[in-house]
Design an enzyme around this catalytic site. Structure first.
Site, short mmCIF file in Angstrom:
data_model
loop_
_atom_site.label_atom_id
_atom_site.label_comp_id
_atom_site.label_asym_id
_atom_site.label_seq_id
_atom_site.Cartn_x
_atom_site.Cartn_y
_atom_site.Cartn_z
N LYS A 1 23.52 -4.49 -34.03
CA LYS A 1 22.24 -4.24 -34.69
C LYS A 1 22.34 -4.58 -36.16
CE LYS A 1 18.19 -2.69 -33.31
NZ LYS A 1 17.58 -3.13 -32.04
N GLY B 1 2.29 6.31 -28.70
CA GLY B 1 2.51 5.07 -29.42
C GLY B 1 1.85 3.92 -28.68
N GLY C 1 1.98 0.34 -29.77
CA GLY C 1 2.34 -0.92 -30.38
C GLY C 1 2.33 -2.03 -29.35
N VAL D 1 4.66 -3.32 -27.31
CA VAL D 1 5.25 -3.05 -25.99
C VAL D 1 4.32 -2.19 -25.15
CG1 VAL D 1 7.14 -1.89 -24.77
CG2 VAL D 1 7.64 -3.33 -26.75
N ALA D 2 3.79 -1.13 -25.75
CA ALA D 2 2.87 -0.26 -25.02
C ALA D 2 1.62 -1.03 -24.59
CB ALA D 2 2.48 0.94 -25.88
N TYR D 3 1.15 -1.91 -25.45
CA TYR D 3 -0.04 -2.71 -25.12
C TYR D 3 0.20 -3.55 -23.87
CZ TYR D 3 -3.41 -6.55 -25.43
OH TYR D 3 -4.37 -7.48 -25.14
#
Length: 356
Positions: free
Chosen positions: A80, A180, A182, A184-186
């Protein structure tokens, strides 16, 4: 902060501190494990309050990337990058290119892509200084937006959990509370709505809520989301949201979402298990993004290959559930064991080769 002690605790191979006063760059690159291949993980750009907080975040997130790639069957390790900066006001071409030069010094031990606060455009700047970038926009030969496959993977994980909980993987009529909304959720929501699931959404940004309303989704407050009677609670924001304060408020049978590091502590995963709530380990079902970029490592990107590998999350999730039930352990432990067994197996092969 005892750096070597912290690296040893998490099993890290390398921690790189990057500074470029001319551009204002302050960054950390954490390489966790390269047993399976080069460490791959996004670069997070965030205004951390302290350097210690930034280092701890890099260490926490990089280890999860190792386990994510291992459970997904990829030939990648985990790492990361974090840049200490406000992505809205301090992100410049000079800063990003300076970061790219540091990535390049690692000679391919670390491959970077997008994360919170970074975009495909940012990767273009980074790629001006290094070839060790994945997830570039498709016109530039990359795999593009990782959130599309991540959303698909979360959806597949939900369906696998549904089959093991209700005897069918259909999500028609199931109530899903998404914390949430964003990217990904969309994308997850698009799949759920196609199956006629009923969604409840919250987010701290008005733009995200307006997008949810445009899709015909019911919006609730950030605090009320935990109290919504639902079948699936889906954390899709920041980490640590499953904890001693929130878990007792949940009214669901499944927890499955796209956020990283959803459990505040391992004890919280054990608490979900005791309560009979089936938890889909986050790094398992949100692996679609890393699967997507893996499809361009060493080859021309193929969306069909990426999709086929992402859909395998369904089978891997079922395997973890079966292990959890057979051995009477929480699902997060079963997933960890799957990753650790694969890492140990490959290490064993390498040791045998060296002994010859």
């Amino acid at each position: 902060m005892q750096l070597f002690e912290n690296m040893g605790e998490y099993g890290y191979e390398q921690l790189v501190m990057c500074s470029d006063p001319a551009s204002g760059l302050k960054a950390i690159i954490a390489i966790h494990d390269t047993t399976l291949g080069p460490a791959c993980g996004g670069t997070r750009i965030w205004p951390y309050a302290t350097e210690k907080e930034a280092i701890q975040d890099a260490l926490r997130l990089g280890r999860a990337m190792t386990y994510k790639s291992a459970t997904a069957g990829l030939s990648l390790g985990g790492g990361k990058g974090v840049i200490i900066a406000d992505p809205n006001t301090q992100k410049t071409e000079a800063l990003l290119r300076a970061y790219g030069r540091f990535v390049d010094t690692l000679g391919g031990r670390y491959l970077t892509t997008t994360d919170v606060g970074s975009t495909g455009r940012d990767l273009e700047f980074i790629s001006q200084e290094t070839e060790y970038v994945v997830g570039l926009p498709i016109p530039l030969g990359g795999s593009g937006d990782t959130s599309i496959m991540t959303g698909l993977g979360v959806y597949m994980g939900m369906k696998a959990c549904a089959r093991q909980t209700w005897g069918s993987d259909s999500l028609r009529g199931k109530r899903v509370a998404m914390q949430g909304f964003g990217k990904v959720a969309y994308h997850t929501a698009q799949h759920l709505l196609e199956e006629d699931a009923e969604l409840f959404v919250t987010d701290v940004y008005d733009g995200a809520l307006n997008k949810a309303r445009d899709m015909g989704v019911e919006v609730v407050s950030t605090d009320d989301i935990y109290n919504i009677p639902c079948d699936i609670f889906s954390p899709c924001a920041l980490g640590g949201v499953l904890n001693g304060d929130t878990i007792p408020r949940l009214s669901c049978q499944i927890v499955a979402g796209g956020a990283n590091n959803q459990l505040l502590t391992d004890a919280d995963g054990e608490d979900l298990h005791r309560r009979g709530i089936l938890y889909a380990p986050d790094y398992l079902i949100n692996a679609g993004g890393i699967i997507n970029v893996s499809a361009e490592v060493g080859m021309a990107y193929s969306p069909d290959v990426a999709r086929e590998k992402t859909e395998r999350i369904y089978e891997i999730m079922e395997q973890v559930i079966h292990t959890s039930r057979r051995e009477e352990i929480p699902t997060f432990m079963a997933a960890d064991r799957l990753a650790e067994d694969r890492l140990a197996s490959v290490r064993g092969v390498r040791h045998m080769r060296r002994a010859r």
